[in-house]
Scaffold this motif. Sequence first.
Motif, PDB file in Angstrom:
ATOM      1  N   PRO A 143     -35.287  44.531  -3.012  1.00 36.52           N
ATOM      2  CA  PRO A 143     -34.433  44.195  -4.160  1.00 36.52           C
ATOM      3  C   PRO A 143     -34.047  45.419  -4.976  1.00 36.52           C
ATOM      4  O   PRO A 143     -34.871  46.280  -5.268  1.00 36.52           O
ATOM      5  CB  PRO A 143     -35.312  43.232  -4.973  1.00 36.52           C
ATOM      6  CG  PRO A 143     -36.212  42.599  -3.957  1.00 36.52           C
ATOM      7  CD  PRO A 143     -36.506  43.691  -2.961  1.00 36.52           C
ATOM      8  N   ASP A 168     -27.303  40.087   7.222  1.00 35.33           N
ATOM      9  CA  ASP A 168     -27.908  39.243   6.195  1.00 35.33           C
ATOM     10  C   ASP A 168     -29.102  38.486   6.767  1.00 35.33           C
ATOM     11  O   ASP A 168     -29.453  37.399   6.284  1.00 35.33           O
ATOM     12  CB  ASP A 168     -26.870  38.256   5.647  1.00 35.33           C
ATOM     13  CG  ASP A 168     -27.322  37.611   4.350  1.00 35.33           C
ATOM     14  OD1 ASP A 168     -27.978  38.302   3.535  1.00 35.33           O
ATOM     15  OD2 ASP A 168     -27.033  36.416   4.140  1.00 35.33           O
ATOM     16  N   PRO A 170     -33.020  37.611   7.542  1.00 33.48           N
ATOM     17  CA  PRO A 170     -34.248  37.713   6.741  1.00 33.48           C
ATOM     18  C   PRO A 170     -35.134  38.826   7.289  1.00 33.48           C
ATOM     19  O   PRO A 170     -35.642  38.733   8.398  1.00 33.48           O
ATOM     20  CB  PRO A 170     -34.896  36.330   6.908  1.00 33.48           C
ATOM     21  CG  PRO A 170     -34.353  35.806   8.202  1.00 33.48           C
ATOM     22  CD  PRO A 170     -32.968  36.370   8.336  1.00 33.48           C
ATOM     23  N   GLU A 175     -37.176  35.310   3.734  1.00 35.62           N
ATOM     24  CA  GLU A 175     -35.889  34.868   3.229  1.00 35.62           C
ATOM     25  C   GLU A 175     -35.467  35.644   1.972  1.00 35.62           C
ATOM     26  O   GLU A 175     -34.280  35.893   1.762  1.00 35.62           O
ATOM     27  CB  GLU A 175     -35.939  33.359   2.918  1.00 35.62           C
ATOM     28  CG  GLU A 175     -36.016  32.471   4.145  1.00 35.62           C
ATOM     29  CD  GLU A 175     -34.729  32.489   4.950  1.00 35.62           C
ATOM     30  OE1 GLU A 175     -33.654  32.677   4.348  1.00 35.62           O
ATOM     31  OE2 GLU A 175     -34.803  32.316   6.186  1.00 35.62           O
ATOM     32  N   GLU A 176     -36.447  36.011   1.149  1.00 36.38           N
ATOM     33  CA  GLU A 176     -36.113  36.705  -0.093  1.00 36.38           C
ATOM     34  C   GLU A 176     -35.614  38.128   0.157  1.00 36.38           C
ATOM     35  O   GLU A 176     -35.105  38.777  -0.766  1.00 36.38           O
ATOM     36  CB  GLU A 176     -37.317  36.744  -1.037  1.00 36.38           C
ATOM     37  CG  GLU A 176     -38.462  37.645  -0.596  1.00 36.38           C
ATOM     38  CD  GLU A 176     -39.453  36.959   0.341  1.00 36.38           C
ATOM     39  OE1 GLU A 176     -40.578  37.476   0.472  1.00 36.38           O
ATOM     40  OE2 GLU A 176     -39.092  35.911   0.919  1.00 36.38           O
ATOM     41  N   ARG A 178     -33.223  38.861   2.465  1.00 35.85           N
ATOM     42  CA  ARG A 178     -31.852  38.891   2.971  1.00 35.85           C
ATOM     43  C   ARG A 178     -31.024  39.800   2.059  1.00 35.85           C
ATOM     44  O   ARG A 178     -31.241  39.836   0.842  1.00 35.85           O
ATOM     45  CB  ARG A 178     -31.243  37.495   2.985  1.00 35.85           C
ATOM     46  CG  ARG A 178     -31.801  36.551   4.055  1.00 35.85           C
ATOM     47  CD  ARG A 178     -31.066  35.223   4.001  1.00 35.85           C
ATOM     48  NE  ARG A 178     -31.599  34.246   4.935  1.00 35.85           N
ATOM     49  CZ  ARG A 178     -31.209  34.109   6.211  1.00 35.85           C
ATOM     50  NH1 ARG A 178     -30.260  34.914   6.688  1.00 35.85           N
ATOM     51  NH2 ARG A 178     -31.742  33.189   6.989  1.00 35.85           N
ATOM     52  N   SER A 180     -28.094  39.458   0.977  1.00 34.74           N
ATOM     53  CA  SER A 180     -27.385  38.682  -0.043  1.00 34.74           C
ATOM     54  C   SER A 180     -28.282  38.355  -1.233  1.00 34.74           C
ATOM     55  O   SER A 180     -27.779  38.020  -2.317  1.00 34.74           O
ATOM     56  CB  SER A 180     -26.849  37.382   0.567  1.00 34.74           C
ATOM     57  OG  SER A 180     -27.907  36.604   1.121  1.00 34.74           O
ATOM     58  N   ARG A 181     -29.592  38.459  -1.063  1.00 37.97           N
ATOM     59  CA  ARG A 181     -30.526  38.188  -2.155  1.00 37.97           C
ATOM     60  C   ARG A 181     -31.063  39.472  -2.789  1.00 37.97           C
ATOM     61  O   ARG A 181     -31.345  39.501  -3.986  1.00 37.97           O
ATOM     62  CB  ARG A 181     -31.681  37.329  -1.647  1.00 37.97           C
ATOM     63  CG  ARG A 181     -31.217  35.956  -1.162  1.00 37.97           C
ATOM     64  CD  ARG A 181     -32.377  35.042  -0.827  1.00 37.97           C
ATOM     65  NE  ARG A 181     -31.922  33.730  -0.373  1.00 37.97           N
ATOM     66  CZ  ARG A 181     -32.722  32.715  -0.079  1.00 37.97           C
ATOM     67  NH1 ARG A 181     -34.040  32.865  -0.186  1.00 37.97           N
ATOM     68  NH2 ARG A 181     -32.230  31.571   0.330  1.00 37.97           N
ATOM     69  N   THR A 182     -31.226  40.520  -1.989  1.00 39.49           N
ATOM     70  CA  THR A 182     -31.719  41.783  -2.554  1.00 39.49           C
ATOM     71  C   THR A 182     -30.602  42.558  -3.242  1.00 39.49           C
ATOM     72  O   THR A 182     -30.854  43.327  -4.175  1.00 39.49           O
ATOM     73  CB  THR A 182     -32.340  42.669  -1.468  1.00 39.49           C
ATOM     74  OG1 THR A 182     -31.354  42.986  -0.475  1.00 39.49           O
ATOM     75  CG2 THR A 182     -33.514  41.962  -0.790  1.00 39.49           C
ATOM     76  N   PRO A 184     -27.261  41.059  -4.437  1.00 37.44           N
ATOM     77  CA  PRO A 184     -26.240  40.017  -4.616  1.00 37.44           C
ATOM     78  C   PRO A 184     -24.917  40.529  -5.181  1.00 37.44           C
ATOM     79  O   PRO A 184     -23.849  40.022  -4.819  1.00 37.44           O
ATOM     80  CB  PRO A 184     -26.911  39.025  -5.576  1.00 37.44           C
ATOM     81  CG  PRO A 184     -27.954  39.831  -6.293  1.00 37.44           C
ATOM     82  CD  PRO A 184     -28.436  40.819  -5.283  1.00 37.44           C
ATOM     83  N   TRP A 187     -23.062  42.262  -2.314  1.00 36.10           N
ATOM     84  CA  TRP A 187     -22.636  41.204  -1.391  1.00 36.10           C
ATOM     85  C   TRP A 187     -21.388  40.496  -1.936  1.00 36.10           C
ATOM     86  O   TRP A 187     -20.411  40.281  -1.201  1.00 36.10           O
ATOM     87  CB  TRP A 187     -23.792  40.239  -1.203  1.00 36.10           C
ATOM     88  CG  TRP A 187     -23.581  39.094  -0.274  1.00 36.10           C
ATOM     89  CD1 TRP A 187     -23.398  37.789  -0.626  1.00 36.10           C
ATOM     90  CD2 TRP A 187     -23.577  39.119   1.160  1.00 36.10           C
ATOM     91  NE1 TRP A 187     -23.277  37.005   0.498  1.00 36.10           N
ATOM     92  CE2 TRP A 187     -23.389  37.794   1.604  1.00 36.10           C
ATOM     93  CE3 TRP A 187     -23.725  40.128   2.100  1.00 36.10           C
ATOM     94  CZ2 TRP A 187     -23.327  37.450   2.949  1.00 36.10           C
ATOM     95  CZ3 TRP A 187     -23.670  39.791   3.452  1.00 36.10           C
ATOM     96  CH2 TRP A 187     -23.471  38.480   3.869  1.00 36.10           C
TER      97      TRP A 187
END
Length: 228
Positions: A143, A168, A170, A175-176, A178, A180-182, A184, A187
């Motif tokens: 992140p 994207d 995992p 999953e956290e 990806r 798109s999550r680290t 955003p 992305w």
Amino acid sequence: ALPAALDASASLAAAALGLAAFHHAASRADPSHIVQSLAPACVLLLLGLAPFAPMGFVPVAALMLWLAWPSWHRARPGDSERRRIGGCDIDVPSAQARLFDAVAKECGTESPRNGLFAAPAYPALYAALALESPVYDTFCLYPASDAAQAGMIEGIERAPVRVAIVSDAPVDGREELRFSRTHPQVWAHLHANCESTRREDIDADVVMFVRAESGAPSTPSRRMNGHP
């Protein structure tokens, strides 16, 4: 048995290398990355066994070398393909060859070529295509803060980047982690400014972003804003 001086120096070298490689296995503790960090442990194991079974040292070492030798892995049909990279003919895994071909096609062969952003863990693409990274973090698995993401977006726009290849998936099954999550904001920026296509021919989780020709200057900057 090995001479005591050689035994001690080899043990010290293996231990020092092990400390340097430890972070690699600790941060990516999946089987493939742990195996990549096993060389120092194997050396220490062989040195420990040598005084008790000196005649077994050479065959065990030869077996380890043979299992790690690249030609043994290339011998399996369909697992690798040859590509000319940096003036050298290199055998690369088939999946990596498809990725390289897809990105090379989009970046073009003209000089200067289209700017590239590759994430989260494709730093070799920059070297293979002789392109410079537009961002500082070329291995962005974890992140990022808002400030770090803003800096990444600024680098992408300054370059300017016309092609982005982003996985994207995992990371390590988490999953956290990806992209798109680290990342955003990055992305969302790519989706807002580029046409996106899922490249299942490369990997089901890989997205290729291509900015329209009218959306970016025709001559990308070659300024480097991060590591190669």
